[in-house]
Design an enzyme around this catalytic site. Structure first.
Site, PDB file in Angstrom:
ATOM      1  N   LYS A 242      93.428  71.569 114.472  1.00  0.00           N
ATOM      2  CA  LYS A 242      93.226  71.793 113.028  1.00  0.00           C
ATOM      3  C   LYS A 242      93.723  73.184 112.612  1.00  0.00           C
ATOM      4  O   LYS A 242      94.327  73.355 111.546  1.00  0.00           O
ATOM      5  CB  LYS A 242      91.739  71.617 112.699  1.00  0.00           C
ATOM      6  CG  LYS A 242      91.346  72.008 111.289  1.00  0.00           C
ATOM      7  CD  LYS A 242      91.999  71.146 110.221  1.00  0.00           C
ATOM      8  CE  LYS A 242      91.633  71.632 108.827  1.00  0.00           C
ATOM      9  NZ  LYS A 242      92.495  71.045 107.799  1.00  0.00           N
TER      10      LYS A 242
ATOM     11  N   LYS B 196      90.537  82.008 105.894  1.00  0.00           N
ATOM     12  CA  LYS B 196      89.707  81.899 107.122  1.00  0.00           C
ATOM     13  C   LYS B 196      90.473  81.155 108.214  1.00  0.00           C
ATOM     14  O   LYS B 196      90.483  81.556 109.385  1.00  0.00           O
ATOM     15  CB  LYS B 196      88.400  81.186 106.751  1.00  0.00           C
ATOM     16  CG  LYS B 196      87.493  80.772 107.884  1.00  0.00           C
ATOM     17  CD  LYS B 196      87.518  79.269 108.191  1.00  0.00           C
ATOM     18  CE  LYS B 196      87.206  78.335 107.069  1.00  0.00           C
ATOM     19  NZ  LYS B 196      87.269  76.912 107.406  1.00  0.00           N
TER      20      LYS B 196
HETATM   21  N1  NDP Z   1      88.384  71.675 100.518  1.00  0.00           N
HETATM   22  C1  NDP Z   1      89.328  71.194 101.309  1.00  0.00           C
HETATM   23  O1  NDP Z   1      90.410  70.772 100.848  1.00  0.00           O
HETATM   24  C2  NDP Z   1      89.151  71.125 102.779  1.00  0.00           C
HETATM   25  C3  NDP Z   1      88.192  71.866 103.446  1.00  0.00           C
HETATM   26  N2  NDP Z   1      88.095  71.769 104.809  1.00  0.00           N
HETATM   27  C4  NDP Z   1      87.073  72.531 105.526  1.00  0.00           C
HETATM   28  O2  NDP Z   1      85.834  71.858 105.283  1.00  0.00           O
HETATM   29  C5  NDP Z   1      84.771  72.794 105.226  1.00  0.00           C
HETATM   30  C6  NDP Z   1      84.067  72.668 103.881  1.00  0.00           C
HETATM   31  O3  NDP Z   1      85.029  72.894 102.875  1.00  0.00           O
HETATM   32  P1  NDP Z   1      84.681  72.707 101.313  1.00  0.00           P
HETATM   33  O4  NDP Z   1      83.829  71.521 101.114  1.00  0.00           O
HETATM   34  O5  NDP Z   1      85.974  72.825 100.605  1.00  0.00           O
HETATM   35  O6  NDP Z   1      83.850  74.029 101.073  1.00  0.00           O
HETATM   36  P2  NDP Z   1      82.825  74.434  99.925  1.00  0.00           P
HETATM   37  O7  NDP Z   1      82.955  75.915  99.822  1.00  0.00           O
HETATM   38  O8  NDP Z   1      82.992  73.591  98.718  1.00  0.00           O
HETATM   39  O9  NDP Z   1      81.404  74.063 100.577  1.00  0.00           O
HETATM   40  C7  NDP Z   1      80.905  74.809 101.636  1.00  0.00           C
HETATM   41  C8  NDP Z   1      79.603  74.215 102.117  1.00  0.00           C
HETATM   42  O10 NDP Z   1      79.076  75.058 103.168  1.00  0.00           O
HETATM   43  C9  NDP Z   1      77.754  75.454 102.806  1.00  0.00           C
HETATM   44  N3  NDP Z   1      77.444  76.770 103.350  1.00  0.00           N
HETATM   45  C10 NDP Z   1      78.138  77.929 103.171  1.00  0.00           C
HETATM   46  N4  NDP Z   1      77.559  78.925 103.865  1.00  0.00           N
HETATM   47  C11 NDP Z   1      76.468  78.398 104.474  1.00  0.00           C
HETATM   48  C12 NDP Z   1      75.483  78.917 105.354  1.00  0.00           C
HETATM   49  N5  NDP Z   1      75.493  80.212 105.739  1.00  0.00           N
HETATM   50  N6  NDP Z   1      74.528  78.082 105.811  1.00  0.00           N
HETATM   51  C13 NDP Z   1      74.530  76.785 105.445  1.00  0.00           C
HETATM   52  N7  NDP Z   1      75.432  76.222 104.625  1.00  0.00           N
HETATM   53  C14 NDP Z   1      76.409  77.023 104.157  1.00  0.00           C
HETATM   54  C15 NDP Z   1      77.725  75.433 101.294  1.00  0.00           C
HETATM   55  O11 NDP Z   1      76.402  75.390 100.835  1.00  0.00           O
HETATM   56  P3  NDP Z   1      76.006  75.925  99.357  1.00  0.00           P
HETATM   57  O12 NDP Z   1      76.288  74.798  98.428  1.00  0.00           O
HETATM   58  O13 NDP Z   1      74.563  76.270  99.452  1.00  0.00           O
HETATM   59  O14 NDP Z   1      76.880  77.127  99.088  1.00  0.00           O
HETATM   60  C16 NDP Z   1      78.510  74.147 101.042  1.00  0.00           C
HETATM   61  O15 NDP Z   1      77.726  73.020 101.286  1.00  0.00           O
HETATM   62  C17 NDP Z   1      85.409  74.169 105.485  1.00  0.00           C
HETATM   63  O16 NDP Z   1      85.315  74.449 106.854  1.00  0.00           O
HETATM   64  C18 NDP Z   1      86.865  73.958 105.077  1.00  0.00           C
HETATM   65  O17 NDP Z   1      87.730  74.859 105.728  1.00  0.00           O
HETATM   66  C19 NDP Z   1      88.871  70.918 105.548  1.00  0.00           C
HETATM   67  C20 NDP Z   1      89.807  70.140 104.934  1.00  0.00           C
HETATM   68  C21 NDP Z   1      90.064  70.223 103.515  1.00  0.00           C
HETATM   69  O1  SSN Z   2      91.745  72.334 105.461  1.00  0.00           O
HETATM   70  C1  SSN Z   2      92.208  71.901 104.397  1.00  0.00           C
HETATM   71  C2  SSN Z   2      93.334  71.010 104.387  1.00  0.00           C
HETATM   72  C3  SSN Z   2      93.807  70.632 103.026  1.00  0.00           C
HETATM   73  C4  SSN Z   2      94.873  69.590 103.122  1.00  0.00           C
HETATM   74  O2  SSN Z   2      95.142  69.071 104.221  1.00  0.00           O
HETATM   75  O3  SSN Z   2      95.444  69.271 102.058  1.00  0.00           O
END
Ligand code: NDP
Ligand code: SSN
Length: 296
Positions: free
Chosen positions: A178, A246
């Site tokens: 990833k 990140k």
């Molecule tokens: N968005 C995208 O296109 C993609 C994202 N990803 C990966 O997926 C993961 C989530 O991404 P995404 O949904 O976009 O992120 P968001 O920022 O929308 O959501 C992050 C989540 O993590 C929680 N969180 C943050 N800090 C803490 C903590 N210290 N303890 C517990 N919970 C915590 C947040 O809770 P709270 O609501 O309380 O802040 C929220 O539920 C990441 O690792 C990202 O790199 C992978 C593929 C695609």
């Molecule tokens: O980690 C995020 C990936 C977003 C994407 O594949 O478009």
């Protein structure tokens, strides 16, 4: 678990991705129940309104489910959910499964996997490619690694959340894959934004550049999707820029540990850091364009 009865499943982390993924598990009707948790508990309400259960802690979710999925921001978040007070570990008993789909580094994933298995649980890492829309549409690409029995058991859930899943080997392999994928993506987006900025400075229409790129060997859905947002300089978050930075940081650390030179990714990371420093972290990663524009 795995005796033919419907599984009860849990989901930790209802951010941009997690809410959509948990909703697809719920809508599928394949599971006896779907129990959700989010650090900010109010974010559970929408899914509870649609039929999910909610719990106040990760331990309570894991305690009431056969398998719990997680989609959390970064290594700190993934570790906090597992090792924190009333975390995942407090709920793991022999046979329970934990599937962490967050994008983290191998060391984080390995630490979590070892702690879960030390308590008799099973662990799979399952980071995904594909952003907000593929998450909503159940069209993610899932990279899996770890316990193969658990991977096979959760295949129906992966089929609901994604269009294809890959089993890549022991824990760490999917985390590494990833990071490589997202390193390529981050660098591509950086190069694309520089091209858009240069086109503009050179008196060229950015829409013409987009069309020309789209007709040749560099055609790709990301340029087509993000180009209009860049032209409008409006970046509603699908993949937040702070997460892309990140991922570049973690990929560079992987390269360091292996002695692999990554000069292009290192340069791209600097641009994302500048954008993050300029307050663009919560916007879509296409906002890296703002750090490429020469404001003079
Ligand atoms: N968005 C995208 O296109 C993609 C994202 N990803 C990966 O997926 C993961 C989530 O991404 P995404 O949904 O976009 O992120 P968001 O920022 O929308 O959501 C992050 C989540 O993590 C929680 N969180 C943050 N800090 C803490 C903590 N210290 N303890 C517990 N919970 C915590 C947040 O809770 P709270 O609501 O309380 O802040 C929220 O539920 C990441 O690792 C990202 O790199 C992978 C593929 C695609
Ligand atoms: O980690 C995020 C990936 C977003 C994407 O594949 O478009």
């Amino acid at each position: 678990m795995g005796d033919g009865a419907k599984l009860s499943v849990g989901f930790l982390g209802l951010g941009i991705m997690g809410e959509a993924m948990a909703r697809n598990l719920l809508k599928s009707g394949l599971f006896a129940s779907v129990t959700v948790w989010n650090r900010t508990l109010s974010k559970c309400q929408a899914l509870v309104g649609e039929g999910a259960k909610s719990a106040e802690t990760p331990a309570a979710v894991v305690g009431s489910c056969d398998v719990t999925f997680a989609m959390l921001a970064d290594p700190d978040a993934a570790l906090a959910a597992v090792f924190g007070d009333n975390g995942v570990l407090a709920g793991i008993t022999p046979g329970k499964g934990y599937v962490d789909m967050s994008t983290v580094d191998e060391a984080t994933s390995t630490r979590i996997g070892e702690a879960v298995t030390a308590k008799g649980g099973k662990f799979v890492e399952g980071p995904v490619s594909g952003s907000k829309k593929p998450a909503i549409d159940g069209q993610l690409i899932i990279m899996g690694a770890g316990d193969k029995e658990l991977y096979d058991l959760v295949q129906p859930a992966f089929d609901v959340m994604g269009k294809k899943s890959f089993y890549l080997g022991s824990t760490g392999a999917a985390a590494r894959m990833k990071l490589v994928v997202n390193m390529v993506m981050g660098a591509m987006m950086g190069a694309f934004c520089e091209g858009m900025a240069l086109a503009d400075k050179a008196g060229l229409e950015q829409s013409a550049l987009l069309e020309i790129l789209g007709l040749g060997a560099m055609a790709n859905p990301m340029f087509a999707l993000k180009g209009p947002a860049i032209m409008a300089r409006n970046y509603p978050p699908a993949f937040p820029l702070k997460h892309q930075q990140k991922d570049l940081r973690l990929a560079l650390a992987l390269g360091d540990s292996l002695g692999q030179p990554l000069p292009v990714a290192a340069a791209a990371n600097e641009v994302y850091k500048a954008a993050r420093g300029a307050g663009k972290g919560d916007e879509d990663f296409a906002a890296v364009y703002e750090a490429t524009v020469n404001k003079k």
